[in-house]
Design a protein around this motif. Structure first.
Motif, short mmCIF file in Angstrom:
data_model
loop_
_atom_site.label_atom_id
_atom_site.label_comp_id
_atom_site.label_asym_id
_atom_site.label_seq_id
_atom_site.Cartn_x
_atom_site.Cartn_y
_atom_site.Cartn_z
N GLN A 154 0.84 -1.21 0.00
CA GLN A 154 0.00 0.00 0.00
C GLN A 154 0.87 1.25 0.00
O GLN A 154 0.61 2.21 -0.74
CB GLN A 154 -0.91 -0.01 1.23
CG GLN A 154 -2.13 0.86 1.06
CD GLN A 154 -3.20 0.52 2.07
OE1 GLN A 154 -2.93 -0.17 3.05
NE2 GLN A 154 -4.41 0.98 1.84
N GLU A 197 3.85 1.50 -1.09
CA GLU A 197 4.61 1.59 -2.34
C GLU A 197 3.73 2.06 -3.51
O GLU A 197 4.18 2.86 -4.33
CB GLU A 197 5.20 0.21 -2.66
CG GLU A 197 5.98 0.14 -3.96
CD GLU A 197 7.39 0.73 -3.83
OE1 GLU A 197 7.81 0.98 -2.69
OE2 GLU A 197 8.02 0.96 -4.88
N PHE A 198 2.51 1.55 -3.56
CA PHE A 198 1.71 1.76 -4.77
C PHE A 198 0.47 2.63 -4.60
O PHE A 198 -0.09 3.08 -5.59
CB PHE A 198 1.26 0.41 -5.35
CG PHE A 198 2.41 -0.42 -5.84
CD1 PHE A 198 3.11 -0.06 -6.97
CD2 PHE A 198 2.80 -1.55 -5.15
CE1 PHE A 198 4.17 -0.81 -7.42
CE2 PHE A 198 3.86 -2.31 -5.59
CZ PHE A 198 4.55 -1.95 -6.72
N ALA A 199 0.01 2.81 -3.36
CA ALA A 199 -1.24 3.56 -3.20
C ALA A 199 -1.04 5.00 -3.67
O ALA A 199 -0.05 5.65 -3.32
CB ALA A 199 -1.67 3.54 -1.75
N PRO A 200 -1.95 5.55 -4.46
CA PRO A 200 -1.81 6.93 -4.93
C PRO A 200 -2.06 7.90 -3.80
O PRO A 200 -2.72 7.56 -2.81
CB PRO A 200 -2.90 7.04 -6.00
CG PRO A 200 -3.90 6.01 -5.63
CD PRO A 200 -3.16 4.90 -4.94
N TRP A 222 -3.81 11.03 -1.70
CA TRP A 222 -5.26 11.18 -1.49
C TRP A 222 -5.93 12.02 -2.57
O TRP A 222 -7.03 11.71 -3.01
CB TRP A 222 -5.52 11.80 -0.10
CG TRP A 222 -5.04 13.23 0.02
CD1 TRP A 222 -3.83 13.64 0.46
CD2 TRP A 222 -5.76 14.41 -0.36
NE1 TRP A 222 -3.73 14.99 0.40
CE2 TRP A 222 -4.91 15.51 -0.09
CE3 TRP A 222 -7.03 14.65 -0.87
CZ2 TRP A 222 -5.29 16.82 -0.32
CZ3 TRP A 222 -7.41 15.97 -1.11
CH2 TRP A 222 -6.56 17.03 -0.84
N ARG A 244 -5.07 12.29 -5.68
CA ARG A 244 -5.21 11.56 -6.93
C ARG A 244 -6.34 10.53 -6.82
O ARG A 244 -7.07 10.28 -7.78
CB ARG A 244 -3.90 10.86 -7.28
CG ARG A 244 -3.86 10.41 -8.74
CD ARG A 244 -2.59 9.71 -9.07
NE ARG A 244 -1.42 10.56 -9.02
CZ ARG A 244 -0.16 10.12 -9.08
NH1 ARG A 244 0.07 8.85 -9.17
NH2 ARG A 244 0.84 10.95 -9.03
N ALA A 245 -6.47 9.94 -5.63
CA ALA A 245 -7.56 8.98 -5.41
C ALA A 245 -8.92 9.68 -5.53
O ALA A 245 -9.87 9.14 -6.12
CB ALA A 245 -7.41 8.33 -4.04
N ARG A 251 -0.10 -2.69 -9.09
CA ARG A 251 0.88 -1.64 -9.38
C ARG A 251 0.23 -0.30 -9.63
O ARG A 251 0.87 0.74 -9.53
CB ARG A 251 1.74 -2.06 -10.58
CG ARG A 251 2.71 -3.18 -10.22
CD ARG A 251 3.45 -3.69 -11.43
NE ARG A 251 4.43 -4.71 -11.06
CZ ARG A 251 5.10 -5.43 -11.93
NH1 ARG A 251 4.92 -5.26 -13.23
NH2 ARG A 251 5.96 -6.34 -11.51
N GLY A 296 -2.15 0.69 -7.75
CA GLY A 296 -2.60 1.14 -6.44
C GLY A 296 -3.85 0.45 -5.92
O GLY A 296 -4.39 0.87 -4.90
N ASP A 297 -4.30 -0.62 -6.57
CA ASP A 297 -5.51 -1.32 -6.13
C ASP A 297 -5.12 -2.38 -5.08
O ASP A 297 -4.59 -3.44 -5.43
CB ASP A 297 -6.18 -1.97 -7.34
CG ASP A 297 -7.52 -2.61 -6.98
OD1 ASP A 297 -7.81 -2.74 -5.78
OD2 ASP A 297 -8.25 -2.98 -7.91
N VAL A 298 -5.40 -2.08 -3.83
CA VAL A 298 -4.99 -2.99 -2.75
C VAL A 298 -5.86 -4.25 -2.74
O VAL A 298 -5.41 -5.33 -2.34
CB VAL A 298 -5.07 -2.27 -1.39
CG1 VAL A 298 -4.56 -3.16 -0.28
CG2 VAL A 298 -4.23 -1.01 -1.42
#
Lengths: 157, 178
Positions: free
Chosen positions: A81, A83-86, A88, A90-91, B12, B14-16
């Motif tokens: 999460q 590493e890859f979660a965008p 806030w 951008r989400a 990759r 961002g989808d957990v």
């Protein structure tokens, strides 16, 4: 072994059994896998051997498979999460861009309301509208003058 | 159901939830494989996290050139080997897993299918064990194993046949199917 009732003999079938269990035979119609399956359907001895072999190998996989402790999954999930979660913002942008049909309906409903609000605001803030208001404003009783003719609505009599 | 490679792309991005799905598909098999390879539970947990994260985060994996599962187990195998080499260099061979055959003193103790398999596996050579694990637990094809080990596909097939026969002989010795 039983009598041969299919094109594949028992010896040939036995030689292919491991590859068959491993899923390595040609699986196309008319391929080796189909020939072995056809033989197994008619030869009880080979079918029994096939079942034993498959049980032994699947027993190996079952014996080895083991889930890690739940905290391992939680830690790994956090790492992924992070590493890859965008970020806030951008989400949030992505959620707005999401093609939900309700957004269109909502926009269609809000558009006339917004237009009315803009027009109303413009009217009430202009100086001419203030003069017009004064002209149409009813005469107060203190300002009443006998010369003013009262108009009475006949429907209320 | 989404393919592993599609899930990986989603992770990759961002989808957990895609990560959760991918994790569930592999956690038992991958952790079991690593645990079996290194023996120590704590080391296995660390390696499992490193391998899974590395494969997910490593952009060098190209879905066009192979399956995610095969890549995952190939990385896991290399990582386990690296760990064991490091242990050997430190002279800590005594900490390695004892993979010598350990027949039960009393045959009656060897109850349960799992114990029979454990005992039979312990009687195999390390290369035989690795081949069977990559095939049955990792579900790699002959070709994928050949690529991972740098050996001809026919050789892998032949060695896997030998390993399977050896496993079954030992299972029979330990009370499995005759």
């Amino acid at each position: 072994m039983t009598t041969q009732t299919s094109p594949l003999g028992c010896d040939d079938c036995t030689a292919c059994l491991i590859d068959h269990v491993f899923g390595e035979l040609d699986g196309s119609p008319g391929g080796d896998a189909a020939a072995v399956s056809a033989h197994l359907a008619q030869c009880s001895a080979c079918a029994l051997e096939f079942c034993r072999l498959r049980a032994d190998l699947s027993g190996l996989a079952d014996a080895v498979a083991q889930a890690p402790q739940p905290y391992v999954a939680a830690r790994l999930r956090e790492r992924v999460q992070a590493e890859f979660a965008p970020p806030w913002w951008r989400a949030a942008l992505a959620s707005l861009r999401r093609p939900i049909p309700a957004y269109g309906a909502l926009a269609a409903a809000a558009l006339p309301l917004a237009a009315w609000a803009v027009m109303h605001t413009a009217e009430s803030s202009s100086p001419q509208s203030h003069k017009a208001d004064a002209a149409t404003r009813p005469v107060l009783i203190e300002q009443y003058d006998a010369s003013t003719v009262l108009r009475v609505d006949p429907t209320i009599l | 159901m989404l393919a592993d490679e599609e899930l990986l792309t989603a992770v990759r991005a961002g989808d957990v939830r895609a990560f959760d799905a991918l994790y569930q598909r592999y956690e038992r098999r991958l952790f079991g494989y690593i645990k079996r390879s290194v023996g120590d539970l704590q080391v296995a947990e660390d390696l499992f996290q490193d391998v899974f994260f590395k494969v997910v985060a490593d952009a060098s994996f190209d879905p066009e050139r192979g399956r995610f599962g095969a890549w995952l187990f190939t990385v896991a195998r290399n990582r386990c080997q690296q760990h064991q080499r490091q242990l050997a260099q430190r002279g800590a061979k005594d900490h390695l897993v004892d993979t010598t055959p350990a027949p039960a003193a009393d045959p009656e103790e060897a109850v349960g299918r799992q114990r029979q398999v454990e005992a039979a596996m312990a009687g195999l050579t390390e290369p035989q064990r690795q081949l069977l694990l990559l095939k049955q637990v990792g579900q790699l094809t002959y070709r994928e194993i050949a690529l991972a080990l740098g050996v001809a596909e026919g050789t892998i097939k032949s060695r896997l046949h030998d390993a399977t026969h050896a496993l079954r002989r030992r299972l029979a010795d330990h009370g499995g199917t005759p």
